[in-house]
Design a protein around this motif. Sequence first.
Motif, PDB file in Angstrom:
ATOM      1  N   ARG A 168      96.390  15.038  70.782  1.00 42.93           N
ATOM      2  CA  ARG A 168      95.237  14.228  71.181  1.00 42.93           C
ATOM      3  C   ARG A 168      95.002  13.097  70.181  1.00 42.93           C
ATOM      4  N   ARG A 247      96.728  12.393  79.427  1.00 41.60           N
ATOM      5  CA  ARG A 247      95.472  13.148  79.518  1.00 41.60           C
ATOM      6  C   ARG A 247      95.690  14.467  80.255  1.00 41.60           C
ATOM      7  N   VAL A 250      97.261  17.084  77.837  1.00 41.60           N
ATOM      8  CA  VAL A 250      96.444  17.694  76.782  1.00 41.60           C
ATOM      9  C   VAL A 250      95.155  18.324  77.311  1.00 41.60           C
ATOM     10  N   ASP A 251      94.766  17.994  78.542  1.00 41.08           N
ATOM     11  CA  ASP A 251      93.532  18.549  79.099  1.00 41.08           C
ATOM     12  C   ASP A 251      93.776  19.633  80.137  1.00 41.08           C
TER      13      ASP A 251
END
Length: 277
Positions: A168, A247, A250-251
């Motif tokens: 991140r 995104r 990592v999410d």
Amino acid sequence: MSGPPAPHGLDAEGFIAREGSLARVQDAFRPVVAAAREGLAETFGARLHSGYLYGSVPRGTARVGRSDLDLLVALRGEPAEADRAAMEALATALDRRFPQIDGVGPLLFSEARLLSEGERYDMGWFLACLCTPLLGDDLAGRLPRYRPTPRLARETNGDLAGLLPRWRERIAGAADTEEARRPLVRFMSRHLVRTGFTLVMPRWNGWTSDLAEMAEVFGAYHPRRAAQMRVAARYGREPVGNAAILRGYVDDLGPWLAGEYARVHGTKGASQGQARP
């Protein structure tokens, strides 16, 4: 659910067969490999214990202008900052000199570190099974043989949860351009596909380094995540600089995979120094 591909990648005794050889290097990449061998010898001299290739070049699957050259270097002592700077300078010089490669991925370790108990099932396995000797004495002869076990899965890729905060940070620190994001997409895509594969590797009881096949093996055991992993495998070979992809890694996919990995295999202890790509 369709079944996975038939297991392979093991020798007659059930150990992971070593990948790659210099004989498999395609003609277009032979000058690059020769220059890398010469450059390593000149850069490190007597401090160099051995050098290795890994990745698509020694497997014979590299694509001209698309594939990178991956090098693992073992020094007789612990690498200093000057050694790392010299390695980076050599990598940059090779990348600029040879248009048939798209970057150079260097890893630099001491001989003692690669042979240590702490690296036995991580970088030791990586060298013994996934690296092709380029020059010097091959350290693989001083390492054990390896099976696709839960222990190997845990020690190679059981640290994803600890990596995600750093990912991140890297994403947040990257320039807001496709060019800056593209290497991150390639790196993280490959890492997630390999982690997904090793999650199910002991059940499959085989080995492959082909990203597409890794994704197919994973998808046979986790069909709800199969489409995501196939997409990641594609971006590992043909990256795009899309912020939404990062995104999602990592999410969503990354946190789920880290949690599932910890549940199935446990978590690898904190590591020090360089990480395998």
